[in-house]
Design a protein around this motif. Structure first.
Motif, short mmCIF file in Angstrom:
data_model
loop_
_atom_site.label_atom_id
_atom_site.label_comp_id
_atom_site.label_asym_id
_atom_site.label_seq_id
_atom_site.Cartn_x
_atom_site.Cartn_y
_atom_site.Cartn_z
N THR A 118 7.95 18.16 8.66
CA THR A 118 6.76 19.01 8.78
C THR A 118 7.15 20.48 8.65
OG1 THR A 118 5.69 17.38 10.20
CG2 THR A 118 4.81 19.61 10.24
N ALA A 119 8.29 20.86 9.21
CA ALA A 119 8.74 22.24 9.09
C ALA A 119 9.00 22.62 7.64
CB ALA A 119 10.01 22.45 9.93
N LEU A 120 9.30 21.64 6.79
CA LEU A 120 9.53 21.90 5.37
C LEU A 120 8.25 21.75 4.55
CD1 LEU A 120 12.90 19.96 4.92
CD2 LEU A 120 12.58 22.42 5.20
N GLY A 121 7.13 21.50 5.21
CA GLY A 121 5.87 21.36 4.50
C GLY A 121 5.64 19.98 3.92
N GLY A 122 6.40 18.97 4.38
CA GLY A 122 6.26 17.61 3.87
C GLY A 122 5.56 16.72 4.87
N GLU A 123 5.57 15.44 4.58
CA GLU A 123 4.93 14.46 5.46
C GLU A 123 5.77 13.19 5.49
OE1 GLU A 123 1.81 12.85 2.01
OE2 GLU A 123 1.07 13.79 3.85
N VAL A 124 5.71 12.50 6.64
CA VAL A 124 6.46 11.27 6.86
C VAL A 124 5.47 10.16 7.19
CG1 VAL A 124 8.15 10.10 8.34
CG2 VAL A 124 8.51 12.46 7.67
N THR A 125 5.70 8.99 6.60
CA THR A 125 4.91 7.81 6.93
C THR A 125 5.86 6.70 7.35
OG1 THR A 125 4.92 7.06 4.62
CG2 THR A 125 3.04 8.40 5.35
N ALA A 126 5.49 6.01 8.41
CA ALA A 126 6.31 4.90 8.91
C ALA A 126 5.39 3.82 9.43
CB ALA A 126 7.25 5.38 10.03
N GLY A 127 5.67 2.58 9.03
CA GLY A 127 4.83 1.49 9.49
C GLY A 127 5.06 0.22 8.69
N PRO A 128 4.29 -0.81 9.00
CA PRO A 128 4.44 -2.09 8.29
C PRO A 128 4.12 -1.94 6.81
CG PRO A 128 3.16 -2.37 10.32
CD PRO A 128 3.31 -0.90 10.09
N ALA A 129 4.81 -2.72 6.00
CA ALA A 129 4.61 -2.68 4.55
C ALA A 129 4.21 -4.03 4.00
CB ALA A 129 5.88 -2.19 3.85
N GLY A 130 3.65 -4.89 4.83
CA GLY A 130 3.22 -6.21 4.38
C GLY A 130 4.31 -7.25 4.51
N ALA A 131 3.89 -8.48 4.85
CA ALA A 131 4.80 -9.63 4.97
C ALA A 131 5.91 -9.36 5.98
CB ALA A 131 5.41 -9.99 3.62
N GLY A 132 5.59 -8.59 7.02
CA GLY A 132 6.56 -8.33 8.06
C GLY A 132 7.57 -7.26 7.74
N ALA A 133 7.48 -6.64 6.57
CA ALA A 133 8.45 -5.60 6.18
C ALA A 133 8.11 -4.28 6.89
CB ALA A 133 8.44 -5.42 4.68
N TRP A 134 9.10 -3.39 6.88
CA TRP A 134 8.94 -2.07 7.49
C TRP A 134 9.31 -1.02 6.46
CZ3 TRP A 134 6.76 -0.45 11.91
CH2 TRP A 134 6.96 0.87 12.28
N ARG A 135 8.55 0.07 6.44
CA ARG A 135 8.75 1.12 5.43
C ARG A 135 8.76 2.48 6.11
NH1 ARG A 135 4.99 4.32 2.60
NH2 ARG A 135 5.72 5.08 0.57
N LEU A 136 9.76 3.28 5.74
CA LEU A 136 9.85 4.67 6.17
C LEU A 136 9.97 5.53 4.92
CD1 LEU A 136 10.22 6.91 8.29
CD2 LEU A 136 12.67 6.40 8.31
N ALA A 137 9.03 6.44 4.74
CA ALA A 137 9.00 7.24 3.52
C ALA A 137 8.65 8.68 3.86
CB ALA A 137 7.98 6.67 2.52
N ALA A 138 9.09 9.58 2.99
CA ALA A 138 8.81 11.00 3.16
C ALA A 138 8.66 11.65 1.79
CB ALA A 138 9.91 11.70 3.96
#
Length: 382
Positions: free
Chosen positions: A347-367
């Motif tokens: 956030t300090a760099l002006g971006g955004e982070v998303t974290a959560g389930p990605a379907g079929a029990g998978a997990w996703r962390l993205a920015a």
């Protein structure tokens, strides 16, 4: 309904109940001896009702007054005695409530025969009303104190969670400052080194160039000293620096992935573009995001394959880490605040982070971190 509204309605209900009991007392005594005692019973009921309603009179005036009045006038004032006993039981004065009940019931044996509690028609009520009042009062009082204790625990947990989140954000900001200290110190040292080398060949350079090189070297050395004074204090004094001065200031994601693979973790890495296409702050953020994601995968999905994709190309730095569901490690102990620190950094760099389930029990962390417009750092990247 809020707590304040609930207490307001409870107060209204109490006043209504007392008013009904006060109004019923003279009505009940009208059939006794042609209503001869209606006036004194009414006066006694009004005084008892006022003592029960006015907060400052509830203790000790109300229990004493209601006990004496019930002992003298008997069953017409029995409901008011029940309210007084209930109030005592709610505040955990059960022994006093029992004492008042016994005093009223015992002394009533010497009162008027027509209003005595110990008659064939009223003795059951004389025993049941005080007993129910004490039991219900004790139950409600304990329940109220339990709810207050639970509310206090919830508030403490909320405050503790906020403090932990703030500590995580502060720790991440301190980490960012320390990393930038390393990066800038590394680059300023290179500037001072190269200008010093050039200054040693002053015989082959024009005098103005030699003078400018000297000023540049002096400025870079002073800037390096100022940087160490200002940001060097941010380092953890308990951590002993490891490695040499030749250690790169900005580590590459590939090194991190290689270390994780050497530890037995399965990782598929895809990189688009080169790290030099992204600002240094973006590369530091990418490293931290991948590091946190791999750590979480080892904790919560041991043995699964982790997919890491990094794109350094403009207009934005992208990083995405996904893993399928797996078996959590039994010895996993996490703070749960790693993502908070990552969000603070991105956030300090002006971006955004998303974290959560990605379907079929998978997990996703993205920015996604947008590149600065007209970035002047492109020519100075390492």
């Amino acid at each position: 309904m809020s707590g304040r509204e609930g207490r307001t309605w409870a107060a209204y209900g109490r006043v209504t109940l007392v008013a009904v009991c006060v109004a019923a007392a003279p009505l009940n005594v009208t059939s006794v001896e042609d209503g001869r005692h209606q006036v004194p019973v009414t006066v006694a009921a009004v005084l008892c009702g006022a003592a029960l309603v006015v907060p400052r009179w509830r203790w000790p005036a109300a229990p004493l007054l209601v006990t004496v009045a019930t002992a003298w006038w008997g069953w017409p004032l029995l409901p008011l005695l029940g309210i007084a006993l209930f109030d005592l039981a709610v505040v955990l004065r059960a022994r006093l409530a029992v004492g008042c009940a016994l005093a009223a019931l015992g002394a009533n044996l010497l009162s008027y025969p027509d209003t005595q509690l110990w008659t064939a028609q009223t003795y059951a009520s004389a025993l049941l009303v005080p007993l129910l009042a004490v039991i219900v009062g004790l139950w409600l009082g304990n329940r109220r104190r339990l709810m207050e204790a639970l509310a206090s625990d919830v508030e403490h947990l909320r405050v503790e969670a906020e403090l932990r989140e703030e500590a995580a954000r502060a720790a991440e900001r301190s980490r960012i400052s320390t990393e930038m200290h390393d990066v800038l110190a590394h680059r300023l040292s290179l500037i001072a080194l190269h200008t010093g080398v050039l200054a040693t060949r002053s015989d082959t350079l024009p005098a103005p160039v030699v003078e400018r090189l000297g000023l540049l070297r002096t400025a870079s050395v002073e800037a390096l000293a100022d940087l160490r004074d200002v940001l060097g204090a941010l380092r953890d004094p308990d951590v002993t620096p490891s490695g040499s001065a030749l250690t790169p200031a900005v580590r590459d994601v590939r090194e991190l992935v290689d270390e994780a693979r050497a530890a037995g973790q399965r990782i598929e890495l895809t990189t688009d573009g080169s790290p030099g296409q992204a600002p240094t702050t973006h590369r530091l953020a990418v490293y931290r995001i991948v590091q946190e994601a791999l750590t979480n995968a080892r904790k919560h999905a041991e043995g699964v394959e982790v997919t890491v994709r990094v794109d350094y190309r403009p207009p934005a730095t992208l990083v995405e880490v996904t893993n399928p569901s797996g078996t959590p490690r039994a010895d996993t102990v996490g703070s749960g605040y790693g993502l908070i620190g990552l969000r603070e950094r991105v956030t300090a760099l002006g971006g955004e982070v998303t974290a959560g389930p990605a379907g079929a029990g998978a997990w996703r962390l993205a920015a996604r971190i947008q590149h600065p417009t007209g970035n002047a750092e492109n020519g100075a990247r390492t």
